[in-house]
Design a protein around this motif. Structure first.
Motif, PDB file in Angstrom:
ATOM      1  N   PHE A 152       0.827  -1.205   0.000  1.00  0.00           N
ATOM      2  CA  PHE A 152       0.000   0.000   0.000  1.00  0.00           C
ATOM      3  C   PHE A 152       0.863   1.257   0.000  1.00  0.00           C
ATOM      4  O   PHE A 152       0.528   2.239  -0.676  1.00  0.00           O
ATOM      5  N   GLU A 153       1.977   1.239   0.709  1.00  0.00           N
ATOM      6  CA  GLU A 153       2.887   2.390   0.669  1.00  0.00           C
ATOM      7  C   GLU A 153       3.433   2.592  -0.741  1.00  0.00           C
ATOM      8  O   GLU A 153       3.590   3.729  -1.196  1.00  0.00           O
ATOM      9  N   LEU A 154       3.714   1.495  -1.450  1.00  0.00           N
ATOM     10  CA  LEU A 154       4.179   1.609  -2.835  1.00  0.00           C
ATOM     11  C   LEU A 154       3.090   2.197  -3.728  1.00  0.00           C
ATOM     12  O   LEU A 154       3.379   2.983  -4.630  1.00  0.00           O
ATOM     13  N   PHE A 155       1.861   1.831  -3.469  1.00  0.00           N
ATOM     14  CA  PHE A 155       0.734   2.400  -4.213  1.00  0.00           C
ATOM     15  C   PHE A 155       0.693   3.911  -4.033  1.00  0.00           C
ATOM     16  O   PHE A 155       0.628   4.663  -5.007  1.00  0.00           O
ATOM     17  N   LEU A 156       0.760   4.370  -2.785  1.00  0.00           N
ATOM     18  CA  LEU A 156       0.747   5.806  -2.520  1.00  0.00           C
ATOM     19  C   LEU A 156       1.982   6.481  -3.120  1.00  0.00           C
ATOM     20  O   LEU A 156       1.883   7.549  -3.731  1.00  0.00           O
ATOM     21  N   ALA A 157       3.133   5.840  -2.972  1.00  0.00           N
ATOM     22  CA  ALA A 157       4.375   6.402  -3.517  1.00  0.00           C
ATOM     23  C   ALA A 157       4.313   6.473  -5.041  1.00  0.00           C
ATOM     24  O   ALA A 157       4.855   7.409  -5.639  1.00  0.00           O
ATOM     25  N   SER A 158       3.637   5.523  -5.682  1.00  0.00           N
ATOM     26  CA  SER A 158       3.555   5.560  -7.139  1.00  0.00           C
ATOM     27  C   SER A 158       2.743   6.765  -7.594  1.00  0.00           C
ATOM     28  O   SER A 158       3.062   7.387  -8.612  1.00  0.00           O
ATOM     29  N   LEU A 159       1.717   7.132  -6.855  1.00  0.00           N
ATOM     30  CA  LEU A 159       0.953   8.339  -7.185  1.00  0.00           C
ATOM     31  C   LEU A 159       1.818   9.584  -7.024  1.00  0.00           C
ATOM     32  O   LEU A 159       1.817  10.469  -7.882  1.00  0.00           O
TER      33      LEU A 159
END
Length: 145
Positions: A56-63
């Motif tokens: 989930f942190e990677l998801f936010l970081a990708s944005l």
């Protein structure tokens, strides 16, 4: 049509990696040599070792990083220095559950940024491909092999 394959590797504990392969034409197999390996883990409090970001942190970081790519490209296309360019993303969560309800992208223009480009820079950040996928989500399907 092209296909991109991502294999998931389980590396003990809560360490789970995504192995990203280059895109290929539909009907072809994924190349044996991956483009990238993205490592994830869970925090210690959730049974992991805290050695990598959570999915989930990677998801936010990708944005956030996608917005950064568009801001950087905007400046570079106009030969504007990116020194001092910054983006900070604030994520608000619902009181119950783990659902993001709002993301606020605060863009700090680079030093000496021309005032006439301020609105255009914000529009460029709005073009983020990751964000567009959330706004128009793909179909999801889970099948057993």
């Amino acid at each position: 049509m092209t296909m991109k394959f991502i294999d998931v590797a389980f590396n003990g504990g809560m360490k789970i990696d995504a192995i990203l392969h280059p895109a290929v034409a539909a009907g072809q197999d994924a190349p044996a040599i991956p483009d990238t390996i993205v490592r994830t883990d869970q925090p210690v409090k959730d049974g992991g070792e805290g050695t990598a970001p959570t999915p989930f942190e990677l998801f936010l970081a990708s944005l956030a990083t996608c917005a950064g790519v568009y801001a950087q490209r905007f400046c570079e296309a106009r030969k504007i220095s990116t020194e001092g360019l910054g983006i900070r993303v604030g994520c608000e969560f619902a009181p119950k559950g783990f659902q993001v309800t709002r993301m606020t992208f605060v863009v700090t223009p680079p030093q000496g940024f021309p005032a006439e480009y301020r609105d255009a820079l914000m529009r460029a950040v709005e073009l983020c491909t990751v964000k567009k996928h959330i706004m128009t989500p793909p179909a999801f399907e889970v099948v057993l092999a």
